[in-house]
Design a protein around this motif. Structure first.
Motif, PDB file in Angstrom:
ATOM      1  N   SER A  14       0.842  -1.191   0.000  1.00 50.75           N
ATOM      2  CA  SER A  14       0.000   0.000   0.000  1.00 50.75           C
ATOM      3  C   SER A  14       0.880   1.245   0.000  1.00 50.75           C
ATOM      4  N   CYS A  54       0.896   3.421   2.293  1.00 48.13           N
ATOM      5  CA  CYS A  54       1.430   3.530   3.656  1.00 48.13           C
ATOM      6  C   CYS A  54       2.609   2.589   3.856  1.00 48.13           C
ATOM      7  N   ASP A  55       2.502   1.356   3.326  1.00 49.91           N
ATOM      8  CA  ASP A  55       3.621   0.419   3.400  1.00 49.91           C
ATOM      9  C   ASP A  55       4.864   1.019   2.749  1.00 49.91           C
ATOM     10  N   ASN A  83       6.515   3.530   4.944  1.00 52.71           N
ATOM     11  CA  ASN A  83       7.173   2.881   6.079  1.00 52.71           C
ATOM     12  C   ASN A  83       8.460   2.183   5.652  1.00 52.71           C
ATOM     13  N   TYR A  95       3.501  10.393   8.697  1.00 58.23           N
ATOM     14  CA  TYR A  95       3.089   8.999   8.484  1.00 58.23           C
ATOM     15  C   TYR A  95       4.162   7.990   8.860  1.00 58.23           C
ATOM     16  N   GLU A 117      -3.720   6.188  -0.484  1.00 50.03           N
ATOM     17  CA  GLU A 117      -3.527   6.446   0.941  1.00 50.03           C
ATOM     18  C   GLU A 117      -2.047   6.415   1.292  1.00 50.03           C
ATOM     19  N   PRO A 118      -1.604   7.271   2.205  1.00 50.29           N
ATOM     20  CA  PRO A 118      -2.359   8.341   2.842  1.00 50.29           C
ATOM     21  C   PRO A 118      -2.534   9.536   1.906  1.00 50.29           C
TER      22      PRO A 118
END
Length: 323
Positions: free
Chosen positions: A104, A106-107, A110, A158, A184-185
């Motif tokens: 994603s 977000c992944d 990260n 994030y 996202e985000p």
């Protein structure tokens, strides 16, 4: 924040600036390391990396580069080599498997944060012994969805990083398919100067990114979620330059391999000009920006803004908005 005022002669400025669009003076060594590989780096990186480092003994600033959606980091090897040849350690993690692009947004952010946090622990161990990474001069850049991820990482909302970035460069960044369908985000607010990044930003766009390749595919960098909106929403200091006659994938290598490379060729509208010239142009803009905000030498960047025709391809919407 104000730019350092530099007033070279016109002939000196043109000669100096054109050099950023050509291969730099440093011989470059590519280094490939897999995640978990203790034989090359200790501790090993959390993601596989491609590293392009100058070979001449010295201390060099570091550039973290985030690849576009479902693309291999190796597709950018020529662009990253160009940047490294001007005295920068260019690092491109493979954030996920392009054949199974299930990570994603977000992944992705990260993962990029994990790689950034690893720099202070393991980056030095994989570099040649006479090369030192200067992590106090750390730049962040990304292409396409990777460009959006770079903005999100720089915002720090994030994912947290133990190191601070000094400058951000978005290469045809894309936030999603449409205003109502952001990845996202969601970071775009559609309010001018709403992204408070706290560092200088350069946004490089393409003139054909918002055009469809054919009826089977949507535009790769649609309006309202592309470079124009990212630039509008940044606070100064910020810059904007558009490669008018080129498309979303034209800064990649000439012959990206495999089915992923084939798909990158058929999915986005391409320009009719040389990709080598496009890479030189994008690489030169990146180098000029790094020199300005990591080295306090604004000669090249200001010269491009003052006379965009010195670039090897046509540039439009060339703006530098200083704080």
């Amino acid at each position: 924040m104000a730019l350092l005022q530099v007033k070279p002669s016109l002939s000196t400025a043109i000669t100096t600036t054109r050099s950023v669009f050509e291969t730099g003076k440093y011989e470059v060594k590519p280094i490939s390391v897999d995640s978990g590989d203790l034989s090359i780096a200790s501790p090993p990186p959390p993601k596989s990396l491609l590293v392009f480092t100058p070979l001449k003994e010295g201390t060099y600033p570091v550039l973290l580069f985030l690849h576009g959606f479902a693309l291999y980091n190796s597709f950018y090897s020529k662009l990253l080599t160009h940047i490294a040849s001007h005295g920068y350690i260019s690092i491109a993690p493979q954030l996920y498997n392009p054949l199974l692009p299930t990570a994603s947004g977000c992944d992705e952010i990260n993962y990029a944060a994990e790689v950034t946090n690893w720099f202070s622990k393991g980056l030095q161990s994989l570099l040649p012994e006479n090369i030192t990474a200067d992590l106090t001069k750390l730049a962040l850049t990304g292409h396409s969805r990777g460009g959006k991820a770079a903005f999100a990482l720089a915002l720090g909302t994030y994912a947290k990083t133990s190191l601070s970035f000094s400058v951000l460069i978005g290469i045809d960044p894309v936030a999603g398919k449409s205003k109502d369908n952001q990845v996202e985000p969601k970071i775009l607010t559609y309010k001018e100067e709403s992204l408070n990044l706290g560092i200088p930003v350069m946004v490089v766009g393409t003139g054909l990114g918002d055009k469809k390749k054919n009826v089977l595919f949507c535009a790769c960098a649609p309006k309202e979620v592309n470079h124009e909106e990212f630039f509008k929403e940044c606070k100064p200091t910020k810059g904007h330059m558009v490669a008018t006659n080129y498309g979303h994938m034209d800064m990649l290598n000439d012959d990206p391999s495999g089915i992923i490379g084939w798909f990158s060729e058929i999915s986005c509208k391409n320009g009719s000009g040389s990709r080598e010239l496009m890479r030189k142009c994008v690489g030169g803009i990146v180098v000029a920006t790094l020199k300005a905000y990591l080295g306090s030498d604004t000669t090249d960047l200001k010269a491009i803004v003052d006379d965009p025709t010195i670039a090897p391809i046509t540039l439009d919407s060339v703006v530098l908005d200083e704080a």
